[in-house]
Scaffold this motif. Structure first.
Motif, PDB file in Angstrom:
ATOM      1  N   MET A   1     -12.318   7.235   8.547  1.00 41.25           N
ATOM      2  CA  MET A   1     -11.136   7.421   8.470  1.00 41.25           C
ATOM      3  C   MET A   1      -9.998   6.451   7.490  1.00 41.25           C
ATOM      4  SD  MET A   1      -8.185   8.532  10.901  1.00 41.25           S
ATOM      5  CE  MET A   1      -9.150   9.324  12.789  1.00 41.25           C
ATOM      6  N   GLN A   2     -11.027   5.302   7.665  1.00 43.77           N
ATOM      7  CA  GLN A   2     -10.184   4.292   6.885  1.00 43.77           C
ATOM      8  C   GLN A   2     -10.070   4.730   4.861  1.00 43.77           C
ATOM      9  OE1 GLN A   2     -11.543   0.460   6.691  1.00 43.77           O
ATOM     10  NE2 GLN A   2      -9.992  -0.193   5.274  1.00 43.77           N
ATOM     11  N   GLN A   3     -11.343   5.131   5.068  1.00 45.07           N
ATOM     12  CA  GLN A   3     -11.040   5.927   3.454  1.00 45.07           C
ATOM     13  C   GLN A   3      -9.833   7.035   3.884  1.00 45.07           C
ATOM     14  OE1 GLN A   3     -14.555   7.661   1.510  1.00 45.07           O
ATOM     15  NE2 GLN A   3     -13.283   8.442  -0.177  1.00 45.07           N
ATOM     16  N   LEU A   4      -9.727   7.985   4.695  1.00 41.31           N
ATOM     17  CA  LEU A   4      -8.709   9.461   4.416  1.00 41.31           C
ATOM     18  C   LEU A   4      -7.400   8.289   4.642  1.00 41.31           C
ATOM     19  CD1 LEU A   4      -7.547  11.852   4.329  1.00 41.31           C
ATOM     20  CD2 LEU A   4      -8.536  11.657   7.102  1.00 41.31           C
ATOM     21  N   GLU A   5      -7.039   7.366   5.298  1.00 38.34           N
ATOM     22  CA  GLU A   5      -5.557   6.264   5.700  1.00 38.34           C
ATOM     23  C   GLU A   5      -5.288   5.967   3.929  1.00 38.34           C
ATOM     24  OE1 GLU A   5      -6.526   3.702   8.477  1.00 38.34           O
ATOM     25  OE2 GLU A   5      -6.361   5.441   9.973  1.00 38.34           O
ATOM     26  N   GLU A   6      -7.090   5.619   2.843  1.00 40.85           N
ATOM     27  CA  GLU A   6      -6.090   4.743   2.067  1.00 40.85           C
ATOM     28  C   GLU A   6      -5.287   5.985   1.147  1.00 40.85           C
ATOM     29  OE1 GLU A   6      -6.717   1.212   0.987  1.00 40.85           O
ATOM     30  OE2 GLU A   6      -7.143   1.231   2.993  1.00 40.85           O
ATOM     31  N   GLU A   7      -6.437   7.405   1.050  1.00 40.97           N
ATOM     32  CA  GLU A   7      -5.828   8.304   0.764  1.00 40.97           C
ATOM     33  C   GLU A   7      -4.360   8.739   0.903  1.00 40.97           C
ATOM     34  OE1 GLU A   7      -8.500  11.631   0.442  1.00 40.97           O
ATOM     35  OE2 GLU A   7     -10.361  10.583  -0.397  1.00 40.97           O
ATOM     36  N   ILE A   8      -4.159   8.693   2.028  1.00 42.02           N
ATOM     37  CA  ILE A   8      -2.790   8.568   2.408  1.00 42.02           C
ATOM     38  C   ILE A   8      -1.366   8.303   1.736  1.00 42.02           C
ATOM     39  CG2 ILE A   8      -1.887   9.049   4.344  1.00 42.02           C
ATOM     40  CD1 ILE A   8      -4.101  10.415   5.952  1.00 42.02           C
ATOM     41  N   LYS A   9      -1.851   6.640   1.966  1.00 43.90           N
ATOM     42  CA  LYS A   9      -1.234   5.562   1.307  1.00 43.90           C
ATOM     43  C   LYS A   9      -1.214   5.688  -0.158  1.00 43.90           C
ATOM     44  CE  LYS A   9      -2.859   2.197   4.591  1.00 43.90           C
ATOM     45  NZ  LYS A   9      -3.365   0.746   4.942  1.00 43.90           N
ATOM     46  N   ALA A  10      -2.519   6.099  -0.947  1.00 42.57           N
ATOM     47  CA  ALA A  10      -2.083   6.055  -1.819  1.00 42.57           C
ATOM     48  C   ALA A  10      -0.740   7.871  -2.769  1.00 42.57           C
ATOM     49  CB  ALA A  10      -2.972   7.013  -3.193  1.00 42.57           C
ATOM     50  N   LEU A  11      -1.311   8.832  -1.623  1.00 48.15           N
ATOM     51  CA  LEU A  11      -0.428  10.122  -1.491  1.00 48.15           C
ATOM     52  C   LEU A  11       1.137   9.500  -1.348  1.00 48.15           C
ATOM     53  CD1 LEU A  11      -0.133  13.137  -2.765  1.00 48.15           C
ATOM     54  CD2 LEU A  11      -0.497  12.945   0.198  1.00 48.15           C
ATOM     55  N   ILE A  12       1.370   8.858  -0.499  1.00 50.30           N
ATOM     56  CA  ILE A  12       2.808   9.002  -0.735  1.00 50.30           C
ATOM     57  C   ILE A  12       3.189   7.835  -1.288  1.00 50.30           C
ATOM     58  CG2 ILE A  12       4.229   7.130   1.460  1.00 50.30           C
ATOM     59  CD1 ILE A  12       2.201   7.428   3.852  1.00 50.30           C
ATOM     60  N   ILE A  13       2.502   6.977  -2.024  1.00 51.80           N
ATOM     61  CA  ILE A  13       3.469   6.003  -3.011  1.00 51.80           C
ATOM     62  C   ILE A  13       3.283   6.645  -4.278  1.00 51.80           C
ATOM     63  CG2 ILE A  13       2.651   3.753  -4.574  1.00 51.80           C
ATOM     64  CD1 ILE A  13       1.211   2.844  -2.268  1.00 51.80           C
ATOM     65  N   GLU A  14       2.318   7.680  -4.383  1.00 49.72           N
ATOM     66  CA  GLU A  14       2.466   8.470  -5.915  1.00 49.72           C
ATOM     67  C   GLU A  14       3.670   9.358  -5.439  1.00 49.72           C
ATOM     68  OE1 GLU A  14      -0.096  12.499  -7.611  1.00 49.72           O
ATOM     69  OE2 GLU A  14      -0.920  10.939  -6.439  1.00 49.72           O
ATOM     70  N   CYS A  15       3.084  10.114  -4.248  1.00 49.88           N
ATOM     71  CA  CYS A  15       4.877  11.197  -4.050  1.00 49.88           C
ATOM     72  C   CYS A  15       5.803  11.470  -4.039  1.00 49.88           C
ATOM     73  CB  CYS A  15       4.500  12.865  -2.720  1.00 49.88           C
ATOM     74  SG  CYS A  15       4.439  12.055  -1.236  1.00 49.88           S
ATOM     75  N   LEU A  16       5.796   9.624  -3.320  1.00 51.09           N
ATOM     76  CA  LEU A  16       7.797   9.056  -3.364  1.00 51.09           C
ATOM     77  C   LEU A  16       8.467   8.247  -4.351  1.00 51.09           C
ATOM     78  CD1 LEU A  16       7.851   9.051   0.544  1.00 51.09           C
ATOM     79  CD2 LEU A  16       8.172  10.971  -1.023  1.00 51.09           C
ATOM     80  N   ASN A  17       7.162   8.032  -5.115  1.00 48.93           N
ATOM     81  CA  ASN A  17       7.736   7.408  -6.188  1.00 48.93           C
ATOM     82  C   ASN A  17       7.895   5.502  -6.094  1.00 48.93           C
ATOM     83  OD1 ASN A  17       6.919   9.021  -8.361  1.00 48.93           O
ATOM     84  ND2 ASN A  17       8.875   9.867  -8.174  1.00 48.93           N
ATOM     85  N   LEU A  18       7.484   5.120  -5.388  1.00 44.41           N
ATOM     86  CA  LEU A  18       6.979   3.914  -5.065  1.00 44.41           C
ATOM     87  C   LEU A  18       6.884   2.561  -5.297  1.00 44.41           C
ATOM     88  CD1 LEU A  18       6.420   4.207  -0.601  1.00 44.41           C
ATOM     89  CD2 LEU A  18       9.052   4.709  -1.728  1.00 44.41           C
ATOM     90  N   GLU A  19       7.165   1.927  -6.182  1.00 42.07           N
ATOM     91  CA  GLU A  19       6.658   1.959  -7.067  1.00 42.07           C
ATOM     92  C   GLU A  19       6.858   0.206  -6.971  1.00 42.07           C
ATOM     93  OE1 GLU A  19      10.026   1.626 -10.733  1.00 42.07           O
ATOM     94  OE2 GLU A  19       9.411   3.344 -10.906  1.00 42.07           O
ATOM     95  N   ASP A  20       6.719  -0.442  -6.154  1.00 41.06           N
ATOM     96  CA  ASP A  20       6.732  -1.877  -5.930  1.00 41.06           C
ATOM     97  C   ASP A  20       5.477  -2.020  -4.373  1.00 41.06           C
ATOM     98  OD1 ASP A  20       8.585  -2.172  -8.067  1.00 41.06           O
ATOM     99  OD2 ASP A  20      10.281  -2.728  -6.281  1.00 41.06           O
ATOM    100  N   ILE A  21       4.690  -0.772  -4.179  1.00 37.87           N
ATOM    101  CA  ILE A  21       4.201  -1.037  -3.162  1.00 37.87           C
ATOM    102  C   ILE A  21       3.220  -0.775  -3.413  1.00 37.87           C
ATOM    103  CG2 ILE A  21       3.784  -0.095  -1.016  1.00 37.87           C
ATOM    104  CD1 ILE A  21       6.684   0.500  -0.748  1.00 37.87           C
ATOM    105  N   GLU A  22       2.030  -1.073  -3.164  1.00 35.28           N
ATOM    106  CA  GLU A  22       0.728  -1.466  -3.102  1.00 35.28           C
ATOM    107  C   GLU A  22      -0.264  -0.574  -1.615  1.00 35.28           C
ATOM    108  OE1 GLU A  22      -1.146  -2.329  -6.065  1.00 35.28           O
ATOM    109  OE2 GLU A  22       0.475  -2.451  -6.384  1.00 35.28           O
TER     110      GLU A  22
END
Length: 84
Positions: A1-22
């Motif tokens: 589940m943790q790996q999936l959560e990390e993927e979702i976080k990366a997807l959020i950052i990528e699709c919403l262009n959140l440049e200042d968030i890791e």
């Protein structure tokens, strides 16, 4: 589940262009909207489309049932896990 959560976080950052968030800046239990990460309804639509494309799930941000899945990264991961 943790790996999936990390993927979702990366997807959020990528699709919403959140440049200042890791990925590490997003807490899996943090609220995605309002006082949490601060996403808005437009972000919800974009995120919903990205989730549909990547995980083949359909979420409607206007639907009360779907809205609860948008509460946090963890709740989205639970939905994706249950759908697959």
């Amino acid at each position: 589940m943790q790996q999936l959560e990390e993927e979702i976080k990366a997807l959020i950052i990528e699709c919403l262009n959140l440049e200042d968030i890791e990925v590490s800046d997003i807490d899996s239990q943090e609220m995605l909207f309002g006082d949490g990460l601060g996403l808005d309804s437009i972000d919800a639509l974009e995120l919903g489309l990205a989730l549909k494309k990547k995980y083949n799930i359909v979420l409607n941000a206007d639907d009360a049932e779907s809205r609860k899945h948008f509460a946090s990264v963890h709740s989205l991961a639970q939905l994706i896990t249950a759908s697959n």
